[in-house]
Scaffold this motif. Structure first.
Motif, PDB file in Angstrom:
ATOM      1  N   LYS A  18       9.517  44.834 -16.504  1.00 23.91           N
ATOM      2  CA  LYS A  18       8.230  44.511 -15.874  1.00 23.91           C
ATOM      3  C   LYS A  18       7.885  45.467 -14.737  1.00 23.91           C
ATOM      4  O   LYS A  18       8.743  45.845 -13.941  1.00 23.91           O
ATOM      5  N   VAL A  19       6.622  45.837 -14.687  1.00 24.37           N
ATOM      6  CA  VAL A  19       6.127  46.696 -13.617  1.00 24.37           C
ATOM      7  C   VAL A  19       5.079  45.948 -12.788  1.00 24.37           C
ATOM      8  O   VAL A  19       5.273  45.668 -11.615  1.00 24.37           O
ATOM      9  N   LEU A  20       3.990  45.595 -13.457  1.00 24.58           N
ATOM     10  CA  LEU A  20       2.862  44.971 -12.741  1.00 24.58           C
ATOM     11  C   LEU A  20       3.187  43.565 -12.254  1.00 24.58           C
ATOM     12  O   LEU A  20       2.687  43.126 -11.230  1.00 24.58           O
ATOM     13  N   LEU A  21       4.008  42.858 -13.020  1.00 25.84           N
ATOM     14  CA  LEU A  21       4.300  41.463 -12.659  1.00 25.84           C
ATOM     15  C   LEU A  21       5.690  41.316 -12.063  1.00 25.84           C
ATOM     16  O   LEU A  21       6.219  40.213 -11.976  1.00 25.84           O
ATOM     17  N   LYS A  22       6.293  42.440 -11.635  1.00 24.71           N
ATOM     18  CA  LYS A  22       7.695  42.331 -11.229  1.00 24.71           C
ATOM     19  C   LYS A  22       7.896  41.453  -9.991  1.00 24.71           C
ATOM     20  O   LYS A  22       8.959  40.872  -9.805  1.00 24.71           O
ATOM     21  N   ASN A  23       6.866  41.310  -9.178  1.00 24.67           N
ATOM     22  CA  ASN A  23       7.025  40.484  -7.976  1.00 24.67           C
ATOM     23  C   ASN A  23       6.645  39.016  -8.166  1.00 24.67           C
ATOM     24  O   ASN A  23       6.791  38.214  -7.252  1.00 24.67           O
ATOM     25  N   VAL A  24       6.126  38.705  -9.353  1.00 26.04           N
ATOM     26  CA  VAL A  24       5.678  37.328  -9.582  1.00 26.04           C
ATOM     27  C   VAL A  24       6.876  36.392  -9.573  1.00 26.04           C
ATOM     28  O   VAL A  24       7.885  36.658 -10.229  1.00 26.04           O
ATOM     29  N   LYS A  44       8.744  35.820  -7.003  1.00 27.57           N
ATOM     30  CA  LYS A  44       9.570  36.071  -5.807  1.00 27.57           C
ATOM     31  C   LYS A  44       9.063  35.185  -4.673  1.00 27.57           C
ATOM     32  O   LYS A  44       7.851  35.016  -4.537  1.00 27.57           O
ATOM     33  N   PRO A  45       9.943  34.681  -3.837  1.00 29.31           N
ATOM     34  CA  PRO A  45       9.437  33.915  -2.698  1.00 29.31           C
ATOM     35  C   PRO A  45       8.585  34.818  -1.791  1.00 29.31           C
ATOM     36  O   PRO A  45       8.912  35.985  -1.612  1.00 29.31           O
ATOM     37  N   ASN A  46       7.501  34.272  -1.264  1.00 25.23           N
ATOM     38  CA  ASN A  46       6.599  35.008  -0.367  1.00 25.23           C
ATOM     39  C   ASN A  46       6.074  36.323  -0.943  1.00 25.23           C
ATOM     40  O   ASN A  46       5.896  37.295  -0.217  1.00 25.23           O
ATOM     41  N   SER A  47       5.819  36.334  -2.250  1.00 22.94           N
ATOM     42  CA  SER A  47       5.378  37.589  -2.872  1.00 22.94           C
ATOM     43  C   SER A  47       4.027  38.045  -2.337  1.00 22.94           C
ATOM     44  O   SER A  47       3.634  39.184  -2.510  1.00 22.94           O
ATOM     45  N   ARG A  48       3.292  37.144  -1.670  1.00 24.42           N
ATOM     46  CA  ARG A  48       1.973  37.523  -1.160  1.00 24.42           C
ATOM     47  C   ARG A  48       2.040  38.253   0.166  1.00 24.42           C
ATOM     48  O   ARG A  48       1.061  38.811   0.611  1.00 24.42           O
ATOM     49  N   GLN A  49       3.198  38.215   0.800  1.00 26.81           N
ATOM     50  CA  GLN A  49       3.255  38.762   2.154  1.00 26.81           C
ATOM     51  C   GLN A  49       3.550  40.254   2.180  1.00 26.81           C
ATOM     52  O   GLN A  49       4.316  40.761   1.365  1.00 26.81           O
ATOM     53  N   LEU A  50       2.951  40.905   3.153  1.00 25.96           N
ATOM     54  CA  LEU A  50       3.129  42.342   3.292  1.00 25.96           C
ATOM     55  C   LEU A  50       4.611  42.709   3.432  1.00 25.96           C
ATOM     56  O   LEU A  50       5.101  43.640   2.793  1.00 25.96           O
ATOM     57  N   MET A  95      -3.979  39.037  -8.356  1.00 26.46           N
ATOM     58  CA  MET A  95      -4.430  38.824  -6.975  1.00 26.46           C
ATOM     59  C   MET A  95      -3.699  37.662  -6.310  1.00 26.46           C
ATOM     60  O   MET A  95      -3.403  37.708  -5.126  1.00 26.46           O
ATOM     61  N   GLU A  96      -3.404  36.653  -7.111  1.00 25.07           N
ATOM     62  CA  GLU A  96      -2.742  35.468  -6.568  1.00 25.07           C
ATOM     63  C   GLU A  96      -1.301  35.760  -6.179  1.00 25.07           C
ATOM     64  O   GLU A  96      -0.816  35.317  -5.147  1.00 25.07           O
ATOM     65  N   GLU A  97      -0.636  36.548  -7.013  1.00 26.61           N
ATOM     66  CA  GLU A  97       0.807  36.696  -6.858  1.00 26.61           C
ATOM     67  C   GLU A  97       1.222  37.955  -6.111  1.00 26.61           C
ATOM     68  O   GLU A  97       2.291  38.003  -5.536  1.00 26.61           O
ATOM     69  N   ASP A  98       0.405  38.996  -6.200  1.00 27.07           N
ATOM     70  CA  ASP A  98       0.837  40.268  -5.612  1.00 27.07           C
ATOM     71  C   ASP A  98      -0.357  41.029  -5.037  1.00 27.07           C
ATOM     72  O   ASP A  98      -0.684  42.128  -5.481  1.00 27.07           O
ATOM     73  N   GLN A 116      -7.947  32.601  -4.555  1.00 25.64           N
ATOM     74  CA  GLN A 116      -7.636  34.028  -4.637  1.00 25.64           C
ATOM     75  C   GLN A 116      -8.351  34.802  -3.539  1.00 25.64           C
ATOM     76  O   GLN A 116      -7.840  35.785  -3.017  1.00 25.64           O
ATOM     77  N   TYR A 117      -9.555  34.375  -3.187  1.00 20.82           N
ATOM     78  CA  TYR A 117     -10.300  35.036  -2.121  1.00 20.82           C
ATOM     79  C   TYR A 117      -9.566  34.881  -0.784  1.00 20.82           C
ATOM     80  O   TYR A 117      -9.400  35.859  -0.038  1.00 20.82           O
ATOM     81  N   HIS A 118      -9.112  33.668  -0.495  1.00 19.86           N
ATOM     82  CA  HIS A 118      -8.398  33.466   0.771  1.00 19.86           C
ATOM     83  C   HIS A 118      -7.109  34.280   0.792  1.00 19.86           C
ATOM     84  O   HIS A 118      -6.740  34.852   1.827  1.00 19.86           O
ATOM     85  N   ILE A 119      -6.433  34.354  -0.346  1.00 19.78           N
ATOM     86  CA  ILE A 119      -5.192  35.136  -0.423  1.00 19.78           C
ATOM     87  C   ILE A 119      -5.483  36.624  -0.193  1.00 19.78           C
ATOM     88  O   ILE A 119      -4.808  37.295   0.597  1.00 19.78           O
ATOM     89  N   MET A 120      -6.523  37.134  -0.876  1.00 19.72           N
ATOM     90  CA  MET A 120      -6.847  38.561  -0.733  1.00 19.72           C
ATOM     91  C   MET A 120      -7.304  38.891   0.687  1.00 19.72           C
ATOM     92  O   MET A 120      -6.932  39.920   1.239  1.00 19.72           O
ATOM     93  N   GLN A 121      -8.099  38.002   1.285  1.00 19.51           N
ATOM     94  CA  GLN A 121      -8.590  38.293   2.632  1.00 19.51           C
ATOM     95  C   GLN A 121      -7.428  38.342   3.621  1.00 19.51           C
ATOM     96  O   GLN A 121      -7.367  39.193   4.496  1.00 19.51           O
ATOM     97  N   LYS A 122      -6.475  37.449   3.420  1.00 17.60           N
ATOM     98  CA  LYS A 122      -5.301  37.425   4.303  1.00 17.60           C
ATOM     99  C   LYS A 122      -4.524  38.729   4.149  1.00 17.60           C
ATOM    100  O   LYS A 122      -4.095  39.344   5.134  1.00 17.60           O
TER     101      LYS A 122
END
Ligand SMILES: Cc1cc2nc3c(=O)[nH]c(=O)nc-3n(C[C@H](O)[C@H](O)[C@H](O)COP(=O)(O)O)c2cc1C
Ligand code: SF4
Ligand code: FES
Lengths: 435, 191
Positions: A6-12, A14-20, A96-99, A130-136
């Protein structure tokens, strides 16, 4: 079907995958850093060599599209297409939701390559979470210096804003999107001029899909040859596939474009087989606009070239709806016809009138009031409405045409049987409606 | 049959709320994101609808002035998009997906149950102003059909038997992730 890492979904998952912090720990933003150390033309070159074809539906090579920008331009806009409204597609949502930072890194790379000054992420209104996730994520990225002035001391500056849509499928079409960005109704523009020459606010503009851009960090980091080594020639690179309907494991999966629709349904890596012992009756493998396959056509490969051999418009969004053998094809036909009648923007007469006319007929056919003539017309109208015969402004009409004409063509005898056998009932229903 | 004419000359003007100063300020805050003021229209409409619950005539006139366009330009845009409404709707808007994946997974039974529980039809509002019901095309969550969206919150894999429970839950429109208030109106109090 080859082994696949997996490349594009490799972080899906993972805990806290949304965080920088999580993203950076996994090597995130190294692609952007590398890109900023090279010239924009170097970046365009590697994307061109990788032959990254657009994932938004049309499959146009991204690197080539970027070279259409005029050389002497001062302002360039990048529009990121996250309108994702084609049923049954949801891969951009997952990205957008996961990574979210993978997409933002892609935006930064594309922005740098095209020397864009502002990137607008056009998200459909129904993407709320997804909007709130992306804005964050954008806020985090600004804070860390990945957007704004003089990014990582490279001298390059890019602003990134979310622009939320308001419920219109046609705003996914690139010039409809641009009109909507400008605050107008989302009426697609007549082309030429193409957006690369005269797009948003009259300036050179690049429109790319979310998944297309999510590939960029990996191409910059691993090179064009790595990308070309995945999947068959002309359809290379990691790809997301959606599957929904009568399968055990509906969802969004990643792979190379080297397997068939049958494998997408049956393999444990993807759909996991049909649920409740059902059988496949039909599949719309690329989103509804691309058309339908019968149970005998499941050998079609999920790549850019095979769909045409089966009478389909293309690979589309590579999102399959699996229709089981208990389903009445009239329900599918009517549902699809209603979608296009509802979403046609109304600029072109034959699209506006044709889609509603077809919906009326499919409605009739479903309720047992159909006439043989309706089926003839459902075969005939689509041939006279699209961009293909050069009649309309955007591709929505071609989608409507392919969806409806392939269903009517491939399930004609079933539809005719219904019409033939239900005429007695029709009188009864007509009377019921009249009373 | 007698004609019943509407006396448009003497009819009272339709009442609708004005933009508050904080709301105008919030809209102005978007000016430097776009090269034209008109481009701020769609964000502005989102904010207005969040504050007022809908985009009324007065708001259309006032936002036109703010963005230096004509009220008819504003109406042109408002009327095109299915997510803006020119008259009040319920506090919570329930959107039921009707596209292909959800349809084949029983979306019509979910919709029927919504109609039954709320006692209203498609595009109607309950008399207490609490709920409106709408059908929508694909919500991009087809892997979890049938789907229902209540304001910001997506309800996935909805079983008709659970619809009543979902609709009776007070928090059925609240997200459990951090929100951004960028597109909210100026009056929204809850975070
Ligand atoms: C009616 C219609 C709807 C479309 N919807 C979308 C969409 O939701 N998302 C998307 O990325 N592309 C959509 N497209 C394709 C875009 O016009 C455009 O080709 C694409 O965004 C280009 O990006 P890409 O080259 O990265 O694929 C749509 C096209 C048509 C004709
Ligand atoms: S083809 Fe249909 S959707 Fe596209 S511009 Fe014409 S009327 Fe609008
Ligand atoms: S079909 Fe209902 S969410 Fe896509």
């Amino acid at each position: 079907m080859s082994e696949y890492e997996k490349v594009l979904l490799k972080n899906v998952g993972k805990p806290n995958s949304r965080q920088l912090a999580t993203y950076v720990e996994g090597g995130g933003y190294s692609g952007a850093k590398r890109a900023l150390e090279h010239t924009p033309d170097d970046v365009i070159d590697v994307v061109k060599r990788a032959n990254l074809r657009g994932r938004g539906g049309a499959g146009f090579p991204a690197g080539v599209k970027w070279t259409f920008l005029p050389k002497d331009r001062e302002v360039t806009y990048l529009c990121v297409n996250a309108d994702e409204s084609e049923p049954p597609t949801f891969s951009n949502r997952v990205l957008m939701e996961e990574d979210p930072h993978q997409l933002l890194e892609g935006i930064l790379i594309a922005g740098y390559a095209t020397q864009a000054t502002v990137a607008y992420l056009y998200m459909r209104a129904e993407f709320t979470e997804q909007y709130h996730i992306m804005q964050k994520a954008i806020d985090e990225a600004y804070e860390a210096g990945y957007f704004g002035k003089n990014i990582l001391n490279s001298g390059y500056s890019l602003e990134c804003y979310i622009h939320r849509g308001a419920g219109a499928y046609v705003c996914g079409e690139e010039t409809g999107l641009i009109e909507s960005l400008e605050g107008k109704r989302g009426w697609p523009r007549i082309k030429p001029p193409f957006p690369a020459i005269q797009g948003a606010f009259g300036k050179p503009t690049v429109v790319n899909n979310v998944e297309t851009l999510a590939n960029l960090p990996h191409i910059v980091n691993r090179g064009a040859d790595w990308f070309l080594g995945i999947g068959p020639e002309g359809s290379s690179g990691p790809k997301l596939f959606c599957i929904s309907g009568a399968v055990k494991k509906p969802g969004c999966y990643e792979g190379a474009m080297d397997f068939s629709v049958r494998e997408l349904i049956e393999s444990d890596r993807f759909g996991g087989g049909m649920r409740d012992g059902l059988k496949v009756k039909a599949v719309m493998p690329g989103g509804i606009s691309m058309g339908i396959l019968t149970a005998d056509e499941l050998d079609m490969k999920m790549d850019f070239s095979d769909p045409a051999k089966y009478g389909l418009l293309g690979l589309g969004t590579a999102s399959a709806i699996v229709i089981d053998d208990r389903t009445d094809i009239r329900q599918v036909l009517r549902n699809v016809a209603r979608f296009f009648a509802h979403e046609s923007c109304g600029q072109c007469t034959q699209c506006r009138e044709g889609t509603s006319w077809m919906y009326k007929m499919t409605n009739r056919v479903e309720r047992g009031l159909g006439r043989m003539q309706d089926i003839e017309l459902l075969g005939e109208i689509p041939a006279k409405m699209g961009m293909m015969p050069g009649l309309s402004i955007c591709g929505l009409s071609d989608g409507a045409a392919f969806a409806i004409s392939t269903i009517v063509e491939k399930f004609r005898s079933e539809l005719e049987d219904y019409v033939r056998n239900e005429n007695d009932d029709a009188v009864r229903i007509a009377l019921e409606i009249a009373n | 049959m007698a004609w019943k004419a509407i006396d448009r000359v003497n009819a009272p003007a339709e009442e609708s709320p004005s933009l508050s100063e904080p709301l105008k300020e919030k809209i102005r805050g978007f000016f430097d994101r776009y090269p034209t003021k008109r481009a701020v229209l769609i964000p502005a409409l989102h904010m207005i609808q969040d504050d007022h619950g809908y985009v009324g005539w007065k708001a259309m006139e006032e936002v036109a002035e703010l963005l230096e366009i004509t009220p008819s330009d504003v109406f042109d845009t408002v009327s095109f998009y299915s997510h803006f409404w020119t008259h009040p709707k319920g506090e919570k808007v329930v959107m039921a997906c009707r596209s292909i994946s959800c349809d084949l997974l029983g979306a019509d039974r979910v919709l029927d149950e919504c109609k039954k529980v709320l006692g209203i039809g498609d595009h109607e509002t309950t008399p207490d102003g609490k709920y409106s019901l709408m059908t929508e095309e694909c919500l991009a969550a087809c892997d979890h059909g049938p789907c229902l969206m209540i304001n910001e919150k997506m309800h996935k894999c909805v079983d008709p038997a659970n619809v009543r429970k979902i609709l009776e839950d007070d928090a059925n429109d609240k997200l459990d992730i951090p929100r951004s208030n960028l597109y909210d109106g100026a009056n929204r109090t809850s975070a």
